[in-house]
Design an enzyme around this catalytic site. Structure first.
Site, PDB file in Angstrom:
ATOM      1  N   CYS A  18     -11.162   3.026  -0.842  1.00 35.03           N
ATOM      2  CA  CYS A  18      -9.844   3.399  -0.319  1.00 35.03           C
ATOM      3  C   CYS A  18      -9.613   2.506   0.890  1.00 35.03           C
ATOM      4  O   CYS A  18     -10.519   2.333   1.720  1.00 35.03           O
ATOM      5  CB  CYS A  18      -9.830   4.871   0.085  1.00 35.03           C
ATOM      6  N   THR A  19      -8.422   1.938   0.976  1.00 38.82           N
ATOM      7  CA  THR A  19      -8.189   0.951   2.043  1.00 38.82           C
ATOM      8  C   THR A  19      -8.067   1.593   3.435  1.00 38.82           C
ATOM      9  O   THR A  19      -7.977   0.878   4.430  1.00 38.82           O
ATOM     10  CB  THR A  19      -6.938   0.100   1.728  1.00 38.82           C
ATOM     11  N   HIS A  20      -8.087   2.922   3.493  1.00 41.89           N
ATOM     12  CA  HIS A  20      -8.123   3.577   4.803  1.00 41.89           C
ATOM     13  C   HIS A  20      -9.537   3.624   5.380  1.00 41.89           C
ATOM     14  O   HIS A  20      -9.710   3.752   6.592  1.00 41.89           O
ATOM     15  CB  HIS A  20      -7.647   5.026   4.694  1.00 41.89           C
ATOM     16  N   ASP A  49       0.872  -1.176   0.000  1.00 40.68           N
ATOM     17  CA  ASP A  49       0.000   0.000   0.000  1.00 40.68           C
ATOM     18  C   ASP A  49       0.905   1.221   0.000  1.00 40.68           C
ATOM     19  O   ASP A  49       2.105   1.114   0.259  1.00 40.68           O
ATOM     20  CB  ASP A  49      -0.877  -0.017   1.271  1.00 40.68           C
ATOM     21  N   SER A  50       0.307   2.384  -0.226  1.00 42.10           N
ATOM     22  CA  SER A  50       1.075   3.627  -0.142  1.00 42.10           C
ATOM     23  C   SER A  50       1.536   3.877   1.295  1.00 42.10           C
ATOM     24  O   SER A  50       2.502   4.596   1.510  1.00 42.10           O
ATOM     25  CB  SER A  50       0.195   4.795  -0.587  1.00 42.10           C
ATOM     26  N   GLU A  52      -5.035   8.703   8.778  1.00 38.96           N
ATOM     27  CA  GLU A  52      -3.612   8.430   9.112  1.00 38.96           C
ATOM     28  C   GLU A  52      -3.195   9.211  10.352  1.00 38.96           C
ATOM     29  O   GLU A  52      -2.369   8.754  11.126  1.00 38.96           O
ATOM     30  CB  GLU A  52      -2.661   8.870   8.021  1.00 38.96           C
ATOM     31  N   CYS A 104      -4.259  -1.245  -2.148  1.00 42.87           N
ATOM     32  CA  CYS A 104      -4.439   0.204  -2.258  1.00 42.87           C
ATOM     33  C   CYS A 104      -5.267   0.437  -3.515  1.00 42.87           C
ATOM     34  O   CYS A 104      -4.914  -0.056  -4.596  1.00 42.87           O
ATOM     35  CB  CYS A 104      -3.066   0.867  -2.383  1.00 42.87           C
ATOM     36  N   GLY A 160      -2.723   9.298  -3.395  1.00 45.25           N
ATOM     37  CA  GLY A 160      -4.018   9.755  -3.900  1.00 45.25           C
ATOM     38  C   GLY A 160      -4.016  11.017  -4.737  1.00 45.25           C
ATOM     39  O   GLY A 160      -4.977  11.290  -5.450  1.00 45.25           O
TER      40      GLY A 160
HETATM   41  N1  DGL Z   1      -4.659   3.507   0.673  1.00 45.63           N
HETATM   42  C1  DGL Z   1      -4.855   4.369  -0.478  1.00 45.63           C
HETATM   43  C2  DGL Z   1      -6.040   3.866  -1.319  1.00 45.63           C
HETATM   44  O1  DGL Z   1      -6.636   2.816  -1.055  1.00 45.63           O
HETATM   45  C3  DGL Z   1      -5.112   5.811  -0.123  1.00 45.63           C
HETATM   46  C4  DGL Z   1      -4.045   6.560   0.567  1.00 45.63           C
HETATM   47  C5  DGL Z   1      -3.179   7.408  -0.338  1.00 45.63           C
HETATM   48  O2  DGL Z   1      -3.658   8.379  -0.939  1.00 45.63           O
HETATM   49  O3  DGL Z   1      -1.996   7.109  -0.418  1.00 45.63           O
HETATM   50  O4  DGL Z   1      -6.379   4.500  -2.291  1.00 45.63           O
END
Ligand code: DGL
Length: 273
Positions: free
Chosen positions: A190-192, A13-14, A158, A77, A46
Site C-alpha cells: 500500500c503506498t501509504h 492514487d486514491s 492519512e 496505488c 481499499g
Molecule cells: N494508496 C492505496 C493503496 O496503495 C490505499 C489507500 C486507499 O484505500 O485508498 O492501496
C-alpha cells in the site's frame, strides 16, 4: 497523440499516499515534470469494488492523457493497480507505458533468494484480489507467503496517526496475527505504508526485510522511459498536484508524504456524474 520527451509523467492514487511514489520519482528522475492526481473525493479505494475502482481509474487516466498530455502513467496505488491495471494496459496498449506498483515489488521479492516466507499487508481490496498471491506463486513456486488485510492503516496514516502510541497499538495487533508468524520479509503493499516503515522495522527488531514500492517503482519508470527514449533531459515546467476534493487537512498531510510543502489544486473531473 504523439509521445514526446518533454511531456509530463502522470501519477495517480486514491488520495495522497501515492505522493510517496511521486517523491521517489522526482528524486530519481529530477528532469521529469509530474502531474499528480489524488482522487480524494473517492478515497479510500481499499474497501470499494473492483468495478467502481476501474471506472475511477479509467476517468483519471483519460484526464492525465487527454487534458494533461502525459507520456506515461504510473498507478501509484496498490488497490487501483490490483483492480484496474490490466484494463488500463489493454486500453492504452502501444500508445503509452502504464506502470503499476505491484510488478516491480514482485520482481524485487523473487530476486532475493534469502527469503523463505514473505508476508503481504495491504487494503482489503488488494488482498482479496489475490494479485500478489497469484503472481508470487506463479513466478516463484515454492516460496512460502501469507497475506493479511490491514484496513485501518491507510486511514490512520492519512489522519496523521503514526509514530505514536495509537499506531504502535494498531500495528502490534496486526503484526501479531498468525498469518505473519515466522516471516523473514514483509511487503508493504500500500503506498501509504512507507510512512510507518520505521515503526514496522522496530516492531520486528530489524530482523524482517521490508519492501516498499516507492523506490522500486521509480526505478522501473526510469528504466522504461530510457528504453523507450522518452526521458526528459531538462525540466521545463513545474510539477502539478491535483485532487478531486480539497480540504486544508489534505494539504497539511501532503507534507508527511512529500518532502516539502506543495500546493494542491482542486480539479473536478467527475462533473458529469
Ligand atoms: N494508496 C492505496 C493503496 O496503495 C490505499 C489507500 C486507499 O484505500 O485508498 O492501496
Amino acid at each position: 497523440m504523439k509521445n514526446h520527451k518533454h511531456q509530463p509523467v502522470g501519477v495517480f492514487d486514491s488520495g495522497i499516499g501515492g505522493l510517496t511514489v511521486a517523491n521517489a520519482i522526482s528524486r530519481q528522475l529530477p528532469n521529469e515534470q509530474l502531474i499528480y492526481f489524488g482522487d480524494t473525493a473517492h478515497m479510500p479505494y481499499g474497501d470499494k469494488s473492483k468495478e467502481l475502482i476501474r471506472q475511477y481509474a479509467s476517468r483519471i487516466t483519460g484526464f492525465l492523457l487527454n487534458q494533461q498530455h502525459c507520456k506515461a502513467i504510473v498507478i501509484a496505488c496498490n488497490t487501483a493497480s490490483a483492480a484496474a491495471y490490466e484494463q488500463l494496459r489493454d486500453q492504452f496498449k502501444g500508445s503509452i507505458p502504464v506502470i503499476n506498483v505491484i510488478d516491480p515489488m514482485i520482481e524485487a521479492v523473487i530476486a532475493d533468494d534469502s527469503i523463505k516466507k514473505v508476508g503481504i499487508i495491504a487494503t482489503k481490496t488488494t488482498i482479496s484480489s489475490g494479485v500478489y498471491q497469484e503472481k508470487l506463486s506463479r513466478r516463484k513456486p515454492g516460496l512460502n507467503f501469507s497475506a493479511l488485510a490491514t484496513p485501518l492503516l491507510a486511514s490512520m496514516i492519512e489522519e496523521g496517526y503514526y509514530n505514536n502510541n495509537i499506531s504502535a497499538a494498531v500495528l502490534e495487533s496486526y503484526l501479531s496475527q498468525p498469518e505473519l508468524k515466522d516471516i523473514d520479509a514483509l511487503v508493504l503493499a500500500c503506498t501509504h505504508y512507507p510512512l510507518i516503515k520505521n515503526e514496522i522495522d522496530a516492531f520486528y527488531n530489524h530482523r524482517v526485510k521490508i519492501f516498499d514500492s516507492a523506490e522500486v517503482v521509480a526505478a522501473k519508470l526510469k528504466w522504461i522511459l530510457e528504453k523507450e527514449n522518452l526521458h526528459s533531459e531538462q525540466k521545463l515546467a513545474e510539477d502539478q498536484f491535483y485532487v478531486s476534493d480539497f480540504t486544508e487537512s489534505f494539504e497539511r498531510t501532503t507534507k508527511i508524504f512529500y518532502s516539502h510543502q506543495i500546493q494542491l489544486q482542486r480539479c473536478n473531473i467527475w462533473k458529469n456524474e
